[in-house]
Design a protein around this motif. Structure first.
Motif, short mmCIF file in Angstrom:
data_model
loop_
_atom_site.label_atom_id
_atom_site.label_comp_id
_atom_site.label_asym_id
_atom_site.label_seq_id
_atom_site.Cartn_x
_atom_site.Cartn_y
_atom_site.Cartn_z
N SER B 105 0.83 -1.21 0.00
CA SER B 105 0.00 0.00 0.00
C SER B 105 0.87 1.26 0.00
N PHE B 106 2.02 1.21 0.73
CA PHE B 106 2.93 2.37 0.73
C PHE B 106 3.48 2.61 -0.66
N VAL B 107 3.92 1.53 -1.34
CA VAL B 107 4.48 1.66 -2.69
C VAL B 107 3.43 2.23 -3.64
N ALA B 108 2.17 1.77 -3.50
CA ALA B 108 1.08 2.26 -4.34
C ALA B 108 0.85 3.75 -4.08
N GLU B 109 0.69 4.09 -2.80
CA GLU B 109 0.42 5.47 -2.41
C GLU B 109 1.54 6.41 -2.86
N HIS B 110 2.79 5.97 -2.61
CA HIS B 110 3.96 6.78 -2.95
C HIS B 110 3.97 7.13 -4.44
N ASN B 111 3.42 6.24 -5.29
CA ASN B 111 3.47 6.44 -6.73
C ASN B 111 2.13 6.84 -7.33
N GLY B 112 1.11 7.08 -6.47
CA GLY B 112 -0.21 7.47 -6.95
C GLY B 112 -0.88 6.37 -7.76
N LEU B 113 -0.69 5.10 -7.33
CA LEU B 113 -1.26 3.96 -8.05
C LEU B 113 -2.14 3.15 -7.10
N THR B 114 -2.95 2.22 -7.67
CA THR B 114 -3.64 1.24 -6.83
C THR B 114 -2.68 0.07 -6.60
N GLU B 115 -3.00 -0.79 -5.60
CA GLU B 115 -2.15 -1.96 -5.34
C GLU B 115 -2.13 -2.88 -6.56
N GLU B 116 -3.29 -3.03 -7.23
CA GLU B 116 -3.38 -3.90 -8.41
C GLU B 116 -2.45 -3.39 -9.52
N GLU B 117 -2.39 -2.06 -9.67
CA GLU B 117 -1.52 -1.49 -10.71
C GLU B 117 -0.04 -1.76 -10.40
N VAL B 118 0.32 -1.68 -9.12
CA VAL B 118 1.71 -1.97 -8.73
C VAL B 118 2.05 -3.41 -9.11
N ILE B 119 1.11 -4.35 -8.80
CA ILE B 119 1.34 -5.77 -9.11
C ILE B 119 1.47 -5.97 -10.62
N GLU B 120 0.59 -5.31 -11.38
CA GLU B 120 0.63 -5.47 -12.84
C GLU B 120 1.96 -4.99 -13.40
N ILE B 121 2.42 -3.85 -12.90
CA ILE B 121 3.70 -3.31 -13.39
C ILE B 121 4.86 -4.23 -12.98
N HIS B 122 4.80 -4.74 -11.72
CA HIS B 122 5.90 -5.59 -11.23
C HIS B 122 5.99 -6.90 -12.01
N THR B 123 4.82 -7.46 -12.44
CA THR B 123 4.84 -8.75 -13.14
C THR B 123 5.05 -8.61 -14.65
N SER B 124 5.00 -7.37 -15.18
CA SER B 124 5.10 -7.24 -16.64
C SER B 124 6.55 -7.07 -17.12
N GLY B 125 7.46 -6.84 -16.20
CA GLY B 125 8.83 -6.58 -16.64
C GLY B 125 9.66 -7.83 -16.85
N ILE B 126 10.70 -7.71 -17.69
CA ILE B 126 11.74 -8.75 -17.76
C ILE B 126 12.95 -8.16 -17.04
N TYR B 127 13.40 -8.86 -16.01
CA TYR B 127 14.44 -8.33 -15.13
C TYR B 127 15.75 -9.07 -15.34
N SER B 128 16.83 -8.45 -14.97
CA SER B 128 18.09 -9.19 -14.96
C SER B 128 18.73 -9.10 -13.57
N VAL B 129 19.42 -10.19 -13.20
CA VAL B 129 20.09 -10.23 -11.90
C VAL B 129 21.43 -9.52 -12.03
N HIS B 130 21.58 -8.41 -11.32
CA HIS B 130 22.83 -7.64 -11.37
C HIS B 130 23.91 -8.28 -10.51
N MET B 131 23.49 -8.72 -9.33
CA MET B 131 24.48 -9.27 -8.40
C MET B 131 23.78 -10.09 -7.33
N ILE B 132 24.55 -10.95 -6.66
CA ILE B 132 24.07 -11.71 -5.50
C ILE B 132 24.83 -11.15 -4.31
N GLY B 133 24.11 -10.78 -3.26
CA GLY B 133 24.82 -10.24 -2.11
C GLY B 133 23.88 -9.85 -1.00
N PHE B 134 24.41 -9.31 0.07
CA PHE B 134 23.65 -8.83 1.22
C PHE B 134 23.19 -9.98 2.11
#
Lengths: 326, 232
Positions: B105-134
């Motif tokens: 909800s914070f991520v949605a609010e911070h970006n002026g989006l609904t929670e569903e929109e955040v999920i849709e954006i998060h699942t639509s990307g193709i990501y690459s692993v930059h590094m393993i750490g932490f």
């Protein structure tokens, strides 16, 4: 075999750490005070890399199921054997059935118990260290509990006898001077992002007193003191950290990263504690304080080399002493 | 390519391959890593590759920092002869929101989006692993849309449950084990990212290509039960 009658606050098997897997994000773990660990092992006739028991603040009650030869180094947690105070920084022969217990933490926060022959625990990723958060390594991946039986590797009666005879002759000079102060001066190199901090912070870190917060553990010590801040707030690119890296999150309170530190971090590092002074921090209790003093990386390396030479001399001296009896 | 060298400690030197995260700086990190792995100089203790840095830990009794730098400069001069491995493709199922993602909800609010929109954006990307750490097997994943970016928490949380999916700034990642951390938490995956019983104890490696897919709580429970049965 050691019977753990009472586990104490946090008693766990550790060695010099899990080396070579940090690139997969696997933390190093290992002892908080490598110096005390190594000396304890040497006094007990073990390799410096052998596992010891790291004992924190409130120590365990341990029953020895056989004759053993042991040494306890590090912070003074008032060890005693069958009710008699037990001297630290030297070896002791202990008879079958003896009971080792601990009392008040007098000075320092962590003791290291080495047992001749060392502990029989399976290595995980080339190390005997307990990685508490992941539940791997050491004794079943966890700190000891009441009723645990910790196995030791067999040691011949002849070897035990040699250790015992040598023990009677342990010279005073084998006992290092009191290393753990209540308000230590800890030497620190400027960190990778030192220059990004504002002028007040760059001065304060080397001038003012910092106190160890209650919210401190093997992963890191959170320090309370003057607030530290960057010249301008920014998100950094995460990179490797090390034992003794001093990072500052946005709340302005520095965190000294210790044995169970993460492999990388995204907070700016204002400093890096010189390796030889790491035990001074590891042995502090919450509520105690410290001051930092500037040192260059070259000087810190020189101190490291000198300490290694001292440990090597100690090792040779112990071996010579032992050979007289074998 | 111009690399810079600076100390992390009296026994570690940092090679910086660039000041921003891009293909060039990352390729250089991967190539330097594979060279170090092959050559294994006797003074080398271990190394930690990150986004734009390789930190080299050495034995301070064997070699001075200035000499380490010289040796690494020599190594860096041969980077063009090294080939980077082809990326693998891996799917990560995520149950978003609720107890698993308390900061959705914070991520949605911070970006002026609904929670569903955040999920849709998060699942639509193709990501690459930059590094393993932490943390063990923890992937720093790039390629997230800036529409769902969110700052780190001001003070890190003391406990984040294992396999939690989070966002920090422009990065998204998954916590393989319970750990403290400052990321905003948006969901959880049933996949194990830390596999200590294997030779390479991390499911993901730098260079991997990743997709997130949404699953509901029932699917999550099912996959978790299946995984536990296979593991035991």
């Amino acid at each position: 075999m050691l019977n753990i009658r009472k586990s104490g606050l946090q008693t766990a098997v550790q060695d010099l750490g899990r080396t070579g897997f940090q690139r997969y994000g696997v933390i190093a773990s290992g002892v908080m005070d490598p110096f005390a660990h190594r000396i304890a092992n040497l006094l007990a006739g073990n390799a410096e890399t052998s596992p010891t028991l790291e004992i924190a603040l409130s120590g365990p009650v341990i029953e020895f199921e056989a004759d053993h030869f042991i040494a306890i180094c590090g912070g003074d947690l008032s060890p005693s054997l069958d009710g008699e105070p037990l001297a630290m920084w030297r070896g002791h022969f202990v008879r079958k059935g003896s009971i080792l217990s601990f009392g008040e933490p007098k000075r320092g926060a962590r003791s290291y118990l080495a047992v001749a022959g060392s502990f029989d625990v399976p290595p995980v990723m080339n190390s005997h260290s307990t990685y508490l958060r992941a539940g791997i390594g050491g004794f079943q991946g966890r700190a000891l509990k009441n009723g645990d039986s910790l196995k030791t590797l067999p040691i011949s009666p002849a070897r035990l006898n040699a250790l015992k005879n040598q023990n009677a002759q342990t010279p005073d000079w084998l006992i290092p001077p009191a290393r753990y102060h209540e308000q230590p001066i800890v030497r620190m190199m400027p960190g990778r992002q030192y220059a990004l901090f504002n002028e007040a912070s760059r001065l304060r870190i080397f001038e003012e007193t910092f106190t160890v917060s209650a919210n401190s553990d093997r992963m890191g010590y959170r320090l309370e003191g003057p607030e530290l801040a960057l010249e301008k707030q920014e998100e950094l690119i995460s990179e490797a950290v090390a034992f003794g890296s001093v990072q500052v999150p946005a709340d302005g309170n520095p965190i000294v990263l210790l044995a169970d530190r993460q492999t990388t971090g995204g907070y700016p590092k204002i400093g890096q504690v010189a390796s030889v002074d790491l035990p001074l921090i590891s042995q502090l209790k919450p509520g105690e304080s410290l001051k930092f003093r500037h040192i260059s990386a070259d000087d810190a390396q020189q101190l490291y080399i000198e300490q290694e030479q001292q440990i090597r001399q100690l090792k040779i001296a112990i071996q010579m002493k032992r050979e007289e009896w074998t | 390519m111009e690399f810079t060298f600076s100390p992390l400690s009296e026994q570690a030197l940092v090679i910086e391959t660039g000041t921003i995260i891009n293909k060039e700086s990352e390729q250089a990190v991967r190539k330097l890593s594979s060279l170090l792995e092959k050559q294994k100089p006797d003074w080398l203790v271990e190394f930690i590759p990150a986004f734009t840095t390789v930190t080299v830990f050495y034995d301070p009794c064997q070699i001075r920092q200035a000499e380490v730098e010289q040796e690494l400069r020599l190594l860096a001069a041969h980077l063009d002869d090294v080939e980077a491995p082809t990326p693998r493709q891996i799917e990560i199922p995520v149950c978003y929101g609720g107890d698993f993602g308390p900061d959705l909800s914070f991520v949605a609010e911070h970006n002026g989006l609904t929670e569903e929109e955040v999920i849709e954006i998060h699942t639509s990307g193709i990501y690459s692993v930059h590094m393993i750490g932490f943390a063990p097997g923890f992937p720093f994943i790039g390629g997230m849309s800036e529409k769902i970016a969110a700052p780190r928490r001001k003070s890190p949380r003391l406990r984040i449950p294992e396999r939690t999916v989070g966002i920090a700034g422009m990065q998204t990642g998954v916590y393989p084990i319970e750990t403290p951390g400052g990321w905003q938490l948006i969901g959880r995956t049933p996949l194990r990212l830390f596999v200590p019983e294997q030779d390479i104890p991390s499911l993901l490696r730098a260079g991997d290509e990743i997709r997130f897919t949404q699953i509901d709580e029932a699917e999550y429970r099912e996959q978790e039960a299946k995984r536990d049965a296979e593991h035991s």
